[in-house]
Design an enzyme around this catalytic site. Sequence first.
Site, PDB file in Angstrom:
ATOM      1  N   SER A 290      10.860   9.658 -70.148  1.00 37.54           N
ATOM      2  CA  SER A 290      10.499  10.274 -68.862  1.00 37.54           C
ATOM      3  C   SER A 290      11.688  10.787 -68.047  1.00 37.54           C
ATOM      4  CB  SER A 290       9.722   9.285 -68.004  1.00 37.54           C
ATOM      5  OG  SER A 290       8.389   9.248 -68.436  1.00 37.54           O
TER       6      SER A 290
ATOM      7  N   LYS B  70      11.901  14.433 -67.680  1.00 42.43           N
ATOM      8  CA  LYS B  70      11.002  15.161 -66.766  1.00 42.43           C
ATOM      9  C   LYS B  70      11.764  15.799 -65.602  1.00 42.43           C
ATOM     10  CE  LYS B  70       7.123  12.041 -67.802  1.00 42.43           C
ATOM     11  NZ  LYS B  70       6.390  10.857 -67.336  1.00 42.43           N
TER      12      LYS B  70
ATOM     13  N   TYR C 196       6.782  18.725 -75.875  1.00 45.55           N
ATOM     14  CA  TYR C 196       6.884  17.562 -74.973  1.00 45.55           C
ATOM     15  C   TYR C 196       7.457  16.333 -75.697  1.00 45.55           C
ATOM     16  CZ  TYR C 196       5.491  13.717 -71.884  1.00 45.55           C
ATOM     17  OH  TYR C 196       5.502  12.588 -71.104  1.00 45.55           O
TER      18      TYR C 196
ATOM     19  N   TYR D 297       8.023   5.666 -60.985  1.00 47.68           N
ATOM     20  CA  TYR D 297       6.555   5.559 -61.060  1.00 47.68           C
ATOM     21  C   TYR D 297       6.020   4.763 -59.870  1.00 47.68           C
ATOM     22  CZ  TYR D 297       8.214   6.220 -65.821  1.00 47.68           C
ATOM     23  OH  TYR D 297       8.895   6.640 -66.919  1.00 47.68           O
TER      24      TYR D 297
ATOM     25  N   VAL E  96      10.649   5.113 -70.688  1.00 43.21           N
ATOM     26  CA  VAL E  96      10.168   3.918 -71.405  1.00 43.21           C
ATOM     27  C   VAL E  96      11.060   3.464 -72.564  1.00 43.21           C
ATOM     28  CG1 VAL E  96       7.706   3.949 -70.850  1.00 43.21           C
ATOM     29  CG2 VAL E  96       8.536   5.247 -72.797  1.00 43.21           C
TER      30      VAL E  96
HETATM   31  N1  GLN Z   1       7.086  10.089 -73.862  1.00 41.80           N
HETATM   32  C1  GLN Z   1       6.544   9.101 -72.964  1.00 41.80           C
HETATM   33  C2  GLN Z   1       5.068   9.370 -72.705  1.00 41.80           C
HETATM   34  O1  GLN Z   1       4.696  10.500 -72.514  1.00 41.80           O
HETATM   35  C3  GLN Z   1       7.315   9.127 -71.688  1.00 41.80           C
HETATM   36  C4  GLN Z   1       6.784   8.111 -70.714  1.00 41.80           C
HETATM   37  C5  GLN Z   1       7.839   7.360 -69.980  1.00 41.80           C
HETATM   38  O2  GLN Z   1       9.020   7.369 -70.297  1.00 41.80           O
HETATM   39  N2  GLN Z   1       7.377   6.631 -69.001  1.00 41.80           N
HETATM   40  O3  GLN Z   1       4.289   8.457 -72.667  1.00 41.80           O
END
Ligand code: GLN
Length: 309
Positions: free
Chosen positions: A65, A68, A193, A245, A263
């Site tokens: 994430s 992003k 993605y 988050y 994550v």
């Molecule tokens: N690739 C992970 C997903 O889309 C990224 C989520 C994350 O890092 N929280 O679930």
Amino acid sequence: MICQNDNHLTQLVNKAKTLTKNGKVADYIPALAEANKADLSIAIYSVEGACLKAGEVQTTFTLQSISKVLSLALVLMDHGQEYVFNRVGMEPTGDPFNSIAKLETIKPSKPLNPMINAGALAVTNMIKGKTKDEKIERLLAFIQTLTNNSSVSVCERVARSEFNHAWLNRSMCYFLKEHGIIEGDVEALMEVYTKQCAIEMNCYDLAKIGAVLALNGVHPDTKEQVIPERIARLCKTFMVTCGMYNASGEFAIKVGIPAKSGVAGGILAIVPNKYGIGVYGPALDERGNSIAGCKLLEMISEEHSLSIF
Ligand code: GLN
């Protein structure tokens, strides 16, 4: 690598490391389950170019994430704010990063922000490029510029592992397609993605990206404006309000600096005008943030009064 080992920082890492036993590595992407739960490392890159490190800074991890923030910067550079924010909102959510719930309750349907999966999928769909390969290559080239490291690359194994299991993300894409937020082929979007999330680097590279944002888009090595100032500020604002988050509020109170987690266990943190920080600790808390990484940043922030508030 020009990072110096720092004894005091090593002490803080060892202290925070005791928390890793209370966390859990992500396993919903099977390849991430192989991480070593006890790992914890940090690099702090000052805007003058000095760097401190502690832990195994060479260990690489995938951005997940954290990517992003970087895809958001790129699409804002590609299309401008109006186009992007017609398709994704600016409000934090109290829901987990992969929640689908608000997509149906908000009218007209639009992902709440670019840091949750639904919003990030909409953002990735906006990356300019004629083909899926061109899109991921453009994002990767941008990230190589930020890290000033052309060896940063996609971990194909992690990308494939997520691609083969991303049913929830796929369902969000179809929902967003139904509501006109995304267009084109969902499988192609999922490929871009999952490759974006699987861009791999170490804490040092991540800290350098932080230093670019700390300088509002000016690269500390080349002094070039690689992200327009307004966009760099906007990315940092999203990091404060949504970067951790549904723990973003708590993180703002306890640490008080813009940050974005992933994550795989990475955290990108920024002390405006001073430092970029890269942390890696794959043991996660229940909200998907590095459990020891958050504690480590809290200790450092407290010790040096780094909170921006
Ligand atoms: N690739 C992970 C997903 O889309 C990224 C989520 C994350 O890092 N929280 O679930």
